[in-house]
Write a protein that holds these residues in place. Structure first.
Motif, PDB file in Angstrom:
ATOM      1  N   GLY A 511      65.155  43.674  54.552  1.00  0.00           N
ATOM      2  CA  GLY A 511      66.388  44.405  54.272  1.00  0.00           C
ATOM      3  C   GLY A 511      67.596  43.612  54.711  1.00  0.00           C
ATOM      4  O   GLY A 511      67.475  42.486  55.227  1.00  0.00           O
ATOM      5  N   ILE A 512      68.762  44.200  54.519  1.00  0.00           N
ATOM      6  CA  ILE A 512      70.018  43.493  54.802  1.00  0.00           C
ATOM      7  C   ILE A 512      70.908  44.348  55.700  1.00  0.00           C
ATOM      8  O   ILE A 512      71.053  45.554  55.489  1.00  0.00           O
ATOM      9  CB  ILE A 512      70.771  43.168  53.493  1.00  0.00           C
ATOM     10  N   GLN A 513      71.474  43.707  56.688  1.00  0.00           N
ATOM     11  CA  GLN A 513      72.482  44.348  57.544  1.00  0.00           C
ATOM     12  C   GLN A 513      73.809  43.635  57.340  1.00  0.00           C
ATOM     13  O   GLN A 513      73.893  42.415  57.462  1.00  0.00           O
ATOM     14  CB  GLN A 513      72.075  44.268  59.013  1.00  0.00           C
ATOM     15  N   ILE A 514      74.858  44.410  57.001  1.00  0.00           N
ATOM     16  CA  ILE A 514      76.182  43.843  56.722  1.00  0.00           C
ATOM     17  C   ILE A 514      77.163  44.366  57.764  1.00  0.00           C
ATOM     18  O   ILE A 514      77.362  45.581  57.884  1.00  0.00           O
ATOM     19  CB  ILE A 514      76.661  44.227  55.313  1.00  0.00           C
ATOM     20  N   SER A 515      77.764  43.456  58.522  1.00  0.00           N
ATOM     21  CA  SER A 515      78.751  43.818  59.543  1.00  0.00           C
ATOM     22  C   SER A 515      80.064  43.130  59.196  1.00  0.00           C
ATOM     23  O   SER A 515      80.131  41.899  59.155  1.00  0.00           O
ATOM     24  CB  SER A 515      78.282  43.377  60.933  1.00  0.00           C
ATOM     25  N   ALA A 516      81.099  43.936  58.925  1.00  0.00           N
ATOM     26  CA  ALA A 516      82.368  43.353  58.460  1.00  0.00           C
ATOM     27  C   ALA A 516      83.467  43.543  59.493  1.00  0.00           C
ATOM     28  O   ALA A 516      83.435  44.475  60.309  1.00  0.00           O
ATOM     29  CB  ALA A 516      82.770  43.983  57.133  1.00  0.00           C
ATOM     30  N   PHE A 517      84.473  42.647  59.413  1.00  0.00           N
ATOM     31  CA  PHE A 517      85.546  42.622  60.407  1.00  0.00           C
ATOM     32  C   PHE A 517      86.892  42.368  59.728  1.00  0.00           C
ATOM     33  O   PHE A 517      86.972  42.030  58.556  1.00  0.00           O
ATOM     34  CB  PHE A 517      85.277  41.531  61.451  1.00  0.00           C
ATOM     35  N   ALA A 518      87.955  42.539  60.511  1.00  0.00           N
ATOM     36  CA  ALA A 518      89.317  42.243  60.064  1.00  0.00           C
ATOM     37  C   ALA A 518      90.021  41.442  61.147  1.00  0.00           C
ATOM     38  O   ALA A 518      89.615  41.459  62.315  1.00  0.00           O
ATOM     39  CB  ALA A 518      90.083  43.538  59.773  1.00  0.00           C
ATOM     40  N   SER A 519      91.071  40.753  60.764  1.00  0.00           N
ATOM     41  CA  SER A 519      91.903  40.079  61.760  1.00  0.00           C
ATOM     42  C   SER A 519      92.833  41.106  62.389  1.00  0.00           C
ATOM     43  O   SER A 519      92.874  42.267  61.973  1.00  0.00           O
ATOM     44  CB  SER A 519      92.709  38.959  61.104  1.00  0.00           C
ATOM     45  N   SER A 520      93.587  40.705  63.373  1.00  0.00           N
ATOM     46  CA  SER A 520      94.419  41.642  64.129  1.00  0.00           C
ATOM     47  C   SER A 520      95.802  41.845  63.508  1.00  0.00           C
ATOM     48  O   SER A 520      96.707  42.358  64.161  1.00  0.00           O
ATOM     49  CB  SER A 520      94.580  41.147  65.572  1.00  0.00           C
ATOM     50  N   ASP A 521      95.967  41.463  62.221  1.00  0.00           N
ATOM     51  CA  ASP A 521      97.283  41.565  61.587  1.00  0.00           C
ATOM     52  C   ASP A 521      97.773  43.010  61.507  1.00  0.00           C
ATOM     53  O   ASP A 521      98.920  43.301  61.807  1.00  0.00           O
ATOM     54  CB  ASP A 521      97.238  40.976  60.163  1.00  0.00           C
ATOM     55  N   GLY A 522      96.913  43.932  61.074  1.00  0.00           N
ATOM     56  CA  GLY A 522      97.318  45.324  60.867  1.00  0.00           C
ATOM     57  C   GLY A 522      97.076  46.173  62.097  1.00  0.00           C
ATOM     58  O   GLY A 522      96.591  45.699  63.135  1.00  0.00           O
ATOM     59  N   ASN A 523      97.397  47.481  61.975  1.00  0.00           N
ATOM     60  CA  ASN A 523      97.111  48.383  63.090  1.00  0.00           C
ATOM     61  C   ASN A 523      95.612  48.692  63.111  1.00  0.00           C
ATOM     62  O   ASN A 523      94.908  48.495  62.127  1.00  0.00           O
ATOM     63  CB  ASN A 523      97.967  49.649  63.001  1.00  0.00           C
ATOM     64  N   PRO A 524      95.095  49.181  64.244  1.00  0.00           N
ATOM     65  CA  PRO A 524      93.637  49.383  64.378  1.00  0.00           C
ATOM     66  C   PRO A 524      93.054  50.316  63.319  1.00  0.00           C
ATOM     67  O   PRO A 524      91.956  50.059  62.824  1.00  0.00           O
ATOM     68  CB  PRO A 524      93.510  49.977  65.782  1.00  0.00           C
ATOM     69  N   ARG A 525      93.755  51.381  62.981  1.00  0.00           N
ATOM     70  CA  ARG A 525      93.228  52.314  61.989  1.00  0.00           C
ATOM     71  C   ARG A 525      93.072  51.620  60.629  1.00  0.00           C
ATOM     72  O   ARG A 525      92.058  51.774  59.945  1.00  0.00           O
ATOM     73  CB  ARG A 525      94.156  53.530  61.881  1.00  0.00           C
ATOM     74  N   TYR A 526      94.092  50.841  60.250  1.00  0.00           N
ATOM     75  CA  TYR A 526      94.023  50.099  58.988  1.00  0.00           C
ATOM     76  C   TYR A 526      92.889  49.083  59.020  1.00  0.00           C
ATOM     77  O   TYR A 526      92.158  48.915  58.042  1.00  0.00           O
ATOM     78  CB  TYR A 526      95.351  49.395  58.724  1.00  0.00           C
ATOM     79  N   ASN A 527      92.729  48.412  60.157  1.00  0.00           N
ATOM     80  CA  ASN A 527      91.697  47.380  60.256  1.00  0.00           C
ATOM     81  C   ASN A 527      90.293  47.962  60.164  1.00  0.00           C
ATOM     82  O   ASN A 527      89.397  47.344  59.581  1.00  0.00           O
ATOM     83  CB  ASN A 527      91.872  46.594  61.560  1.00  0.00           C
ATOM     84  N   TYR A 528      90.088  49.146  60.734  1.00  0.00           N
ATOM     85  CA  TYR A 528      88.789  49.803  60.591  1.00  0.00           C
ATOM     86  C   TYR A 528      88.504  50.103  59.118  1.00  0.00           C
ATOM     87  O   TYR A 528      87.406  49.868  58.601  1.00  0.00           O
ATOM     88  CB  TYR A 528      88.748  51.096  61.405  1.00  0.00           C
ATOM     89  N   GLU A 529      89.515  50.630  58.430  1.00  0.00           N
ATOM     90  CA  GLU A 529      89.326  50.970  57.027  1.00  0.00           C
ATOM     91  C   GLU A 529      89.103  49.724  56.180  1.00  0.00           C
ATOM     92  O   GLU A 529      88.246  49.717  55.285  1.00  0.00           O
ATOM     93  CB  GLU A 529      90.543  51.764  56.531  1.00  0.00           C
ATOM     94  N   LEU A 530      89.866  48.668  56.451  1.00  0.00           N
ATOM     95  CA  LEU A 530      89.716  47.413  55.695  1.00  0.00           C
ATOM     96  C   LEU A 530      88.338  46.806  55.933  1.00  0.00           C
ATOM     97  O   LEU A 530      87.677  46.347  54.980  1.00  0.00           O
ATOM     98  CB  LEU A 530      90.811  46.429  56.104  1.00  0.00           C
ATOM     99  N   SER A 531      87.884  46.797  57.180  1.00  0.00           N
ATOM    100  CA  SER A 531      86.569  46.203  57.457  1.00  0.00           C
ATOM    101  C   SER A 531      85.457  47.002  56.785  1.00  0.00           C
ATOM    102  O   SER A 531      84.476  46.425  56.298  1.00  0.00           O
ATOM    103  CB  SER A 531      86.343  46.107  58.973  1.00  0.00           C
ATOM    104  N   ASN A 532      85.581  48.324  56.732  1.00  0.00           N
ATOM    105  CA  ASN A 532      84.576  49.136  56.044  1.00  0.00           C
ATOM    106  C   ASN A 532      84.553  48.840  54.550  1.00  0.00           C
ATOM    107  O   ASN A 532      83.488  48.806  53.926  1.00  0.00           O
ATOM    108  CB  ASN A 532      84.852  50.618  56.283  1.00  0.00           C
ATOM    109  N   LYS A 533      85.716  48.619  53.973  1.00  0.00           N
ATOM    110  CA  LYS A 533      85.776  48.294  52.541  1.00  0.00           C
ATOM    111  C   LYS A 533      85.165  46.922  52.270  1.00  0.00           C
ATOM    112  O   LYS A 533      84.540  46.710  51.223  1.00  0.00           O
ATOM    113  CB  LYS A 533      87.227  48.340  52.062  1.00  0.00           C
ATOM    114  N   ARG A 534      85.330  45.991  53.189  1.00  0.00           N
ATOM    115  CA  ARG A 534      84.702  44.671  53.018  1.00  0.00           C
ATOM    116  C   ARG A 534      83.181  44.784  53.086  1.00  0.00           C
ATOM    117  O   ARG A 534      82.462  44.148  52.294  1.00  0.00           O
ATOM    118  CB  ARG A 534      85.224  43.712  54.082  1.00  0.00           C
ATOM    119  N   ALA A 535      82.690  45.602  54.021  1.00  0.00           N
ATOM    120  CA  ALA A 535      81.244  45.822  54.104  1.00  0.00           C
ATOM    121  C   ALA A 535      80.723  46.447  52.816  1.00  0.00           C
ATOM    122  O   ALA A 535      79.677  46.052  52.289  1.00  0.00           O
ATOM    123  CB  ALA A 535      80.929  46.714  55.302  1.00  0.00           C
ATOM    124  N   GLN A 536      81.474  47.416  52.285  1.00  0.00           N
ATOM    125  CA  GLN A 536      81.075  48.075  51.042  1.00  0.00           C
ATOM    126  C   GLN A 536      81.098  47.098  49.869  1.00  0.00           C
ATOM    127  O   GLN A 536      80.243  47.142  48.979  1.00  0.00           O
ATOM    128  CB  GLN A 536      82.013  49.249  50.760  1.00  0.00           C
TER     129      GLN A 536
END
Length: 583
Positions: A511-536
């Motif tokens: 199987g596959i495990q995908i863990s995505a991240f964001a840089s610190s450019d945006g606020n934490p709430r935005y970065n959580y949402e962006l990283s989830n979209k990258r994982a998706q």
């Protein structure tokens, strides 16, 4: 000219005349006078007042009261985490300006998903409370409230760190508007969506309510293929010049349940005829609607023999409880409380039973969650005849804001709910939730199934061979990098991802495990949402290559701590041996 028209002219003049100028304390005072007048004369016009206070705070960043009022009104509207910028100024300029300034800062950071920082401020405020037990000022927040917030942050740290089986995406501007849109209900085949909106377009009442939003009306959109039609007002048989909101749509799309202010809050229903005309709503028969108490949500089984609803009638466990009711001989019988496994001393709302007749989704303030309403699921155990412990659907479905009225689809693969999100069109928007599989739940069942079939299966001995180990290790931690604020997979990564997909398809126990991240450019709430979209994005790429979703787990983790900016915008893809997973 009415006050509300004056407010609109005032707002436009501020937005078009304001520019990035040097600090101007006198201009800040003028804005403060205007904002105070708006807030005093039409206190519910909070968005307009907030916009003016923002201008006052930016015109003079040393104006303590302007910063304080901006922070307070952010906490009471949307983008609540933005309040921290202004409360930090207040604390820096005058730490004693408000007794509970640390509590307010904690709330802002809590909404921004910065739970460690929130806990720091909540504990600082609690220490101040303990050192000033005799303080009785109006700016005091009780120790009970701060203890609740501390518990919420501790819960949230645990929940947000757990793998999620869901992703979430906005259904688009054919349904959503720049005004609040919420309470989506659908028929079984997802071709009709009905929801409540406070938009101007198509509203039955051309005037706004006292809070400067238009009155609630019910709207409808129909899906053609994968596209939702432009939503329209459902019509004046249902909508009145005042507030009207929907609660539930039958599986055939022919019966719509509606909330009415009558009786302190009752459930009505309307039916659609062959000409697609809705009847005038009438009250639900039987003992469902109580005298003097509110009923504010409902779910009805496909055979119309069982229902669940939320009510604050006496005899419950807390505020609003969820009740069940059976029909006998064509009549709804006496409702019964669904019990302490579901209901708590706080509020429960929005019940919905899945197609299996055993799984219930509902929203609660009382179970272990982020704070406010979270969506939970519980399953009935036919052996013990009890409901199981409710499970939080986790982030990104749930946030610190309220998530309520979750509507799952009949196949359990999707769901719909309304929420306030960073990428929203305005206020509350309607989102589609997708179930993307959960390795922790499916791995053992999947391996057991594969061992009974003729599918190729790689044994532990085969996995132990050096050749296969080297093959797996060479691609088991591949880094997929993204451009700034992007979720698109860069073309140069596709050959390696294609190789991984071929390898996974050749060995059914992997199987596959995908863990995505964001840089610190945006606020934490935005970065959580962006990283989830990258994982998706990576997960959907593998699905397109023929990998089943129940062989993958994907989630975003927000900012990669200690990472270099351009190397932090990534998704890490690992291969897992499912036969050894979660042992």
């Amino acid at each position: 000219m009415s006050l509300r028209i004056n407010l609109l002219f005032l707002l436009f003049s501020i937005l078009f005349n304001f520019k990035a100028f040097a600090q101007d304390p006198e201009l800040s005072k003028i804005y403060m006078e205007q904002a105070d007048q708006v807030y005093a004369e039409a206190k519910d016009a909070i968005e307009i007042a907030k916009d003016i206070y923002i201008q006052a705070a930016e015109a003079d960043t040393m104006n303590v009261r302007a910063n304080y009022m901006t922070g307070v009104l952010y906490l009471e509207t949307v983008n609540r985490d933005y309040s921290t910028k202004y409360f930090e100024r207040v604390k820096r300029l005058d730490p004693k300006y408000r007794f509970n300034i640390d509590y307010l800062l904690g709330r802002g950071y809590q909404y921004g998903l910065e739970f460690e920082t929130a806990l720091k401020y909540f504990n600082a405020y609690k220490n101040r409370l303990m050192a000033n037990k005799s303080y009785r000022g109006s700016d005091k927040t009780s120790v009970y409230d701060v203890n609740d917030r501390i518990e919420e942050c501790q819960n949230a740290k645990e929940i947000i760190g757990m793998p999620s089986s869901y992703t979430i995406e906005n259904v688009g501007d054919d349904v959503n508007s720049t005004w609040p849109d919420y309470a989506p209900v659908l028929n079984e085949d997802e071709t009709v969506m009905i929801f409540t909106s406070r938009r101007q377009e198509g509203n039955t009442n051309e005037n706004v309510d006292k809070d400067n939003f238009y009155f609630e009306d019910i709207y409808i959109s129909k899906r053609k293929g994968v596209t939702w039609s432009k939503s329209i007002n459902i019509g004046q048989n249902i909508n009145t010049p005042y507030h009207d909101s929907n609660l539930f749509l039958s599986s055939d799309g022919k019966t719509l349940y509606i909330y009415s202010d009558e009786g302190n809050g009752d459930i009505f229903y309307s039916t659609e005829n062959a000409n697609e005309e809705w009847s005038k709503p009438k009250p639900l028969e039987g003992r469902i609607n109580s005298q003097g108490f509110a009923e504010q949500s409902i779910w009805v089984s496909e055979d119309d023999e069982f229902m669940m609803f939320a009510s604050n009638r006496p005899g419950g466990y807390g505020g609003f409880d969820i009740y069940g009711c059976y029909k006998e001989d064509g009549q709804w019988k006496r409702p019964f409380n669904m019990g302490p496994e579901i209901n708590t001393k706080q509020d429960e709302d929005g019940p919905y039973m899945a197609k299996d007749g055993l799984t219930v989704y509902f929203s609660s303030k009382g179970h272990k969650g982020f704070g406010g309403f979270d969506v939970f699921t519980t399953k009935y155990d036919t052996k013990s005849e009890k409901w199981g412990k409710p499970e939080n659907l986790g982030y990104p479905v749930n946030t610190v804001d309220d998530e309520v009225y979750f509507h799952p689809t009949s196949d359990g693969e999707r769901g719909y709910l309304a929420s306030v999100r960073e990428e929203g069109l305005g206020f509350t928007d309607i989102y589609m939730v997708k179930h993307v599989g959960d390795l922790g739940i499916t791995a053992r069942d999947r391996i057991a199934m594969l061992r009974k079939t003729d599918n190729q299966f790689v044994t532990d001995e085969e996995l132990a061979t050096k050749k296969l180990i080297d093959s797996v290790l060479s691609i088991s931690a591949y880094q997929v990098y993204f451009e700034v604020n992007s979720t698109d997979i860069i073309e140069r990564h596709e050959p390696k991802l294609n190789d991984m997909a071929k390898f996974i398809k050749a060995h059914n126990n992997l199987g596959i495990q995908i863990s995505a991240f964001a840089s610190s450019d945006g606020n934490p709430r935005y970065n959580y949402e962006l990283s989830n979209k990258r994982a998706q994005s990576v997960l959907e790429y593998f699905i397109e290559q023929g990998i089943e979703s129940d062989r993958m787990a994907a989630r975003g983790f927000g900012v990669l701590t200690g990472g270099v900016e351009d190397k932090s915008r990534k998704a890490e893809v690992k291969i897992l041996d499912l036969s050894k997973f979660d042992q």
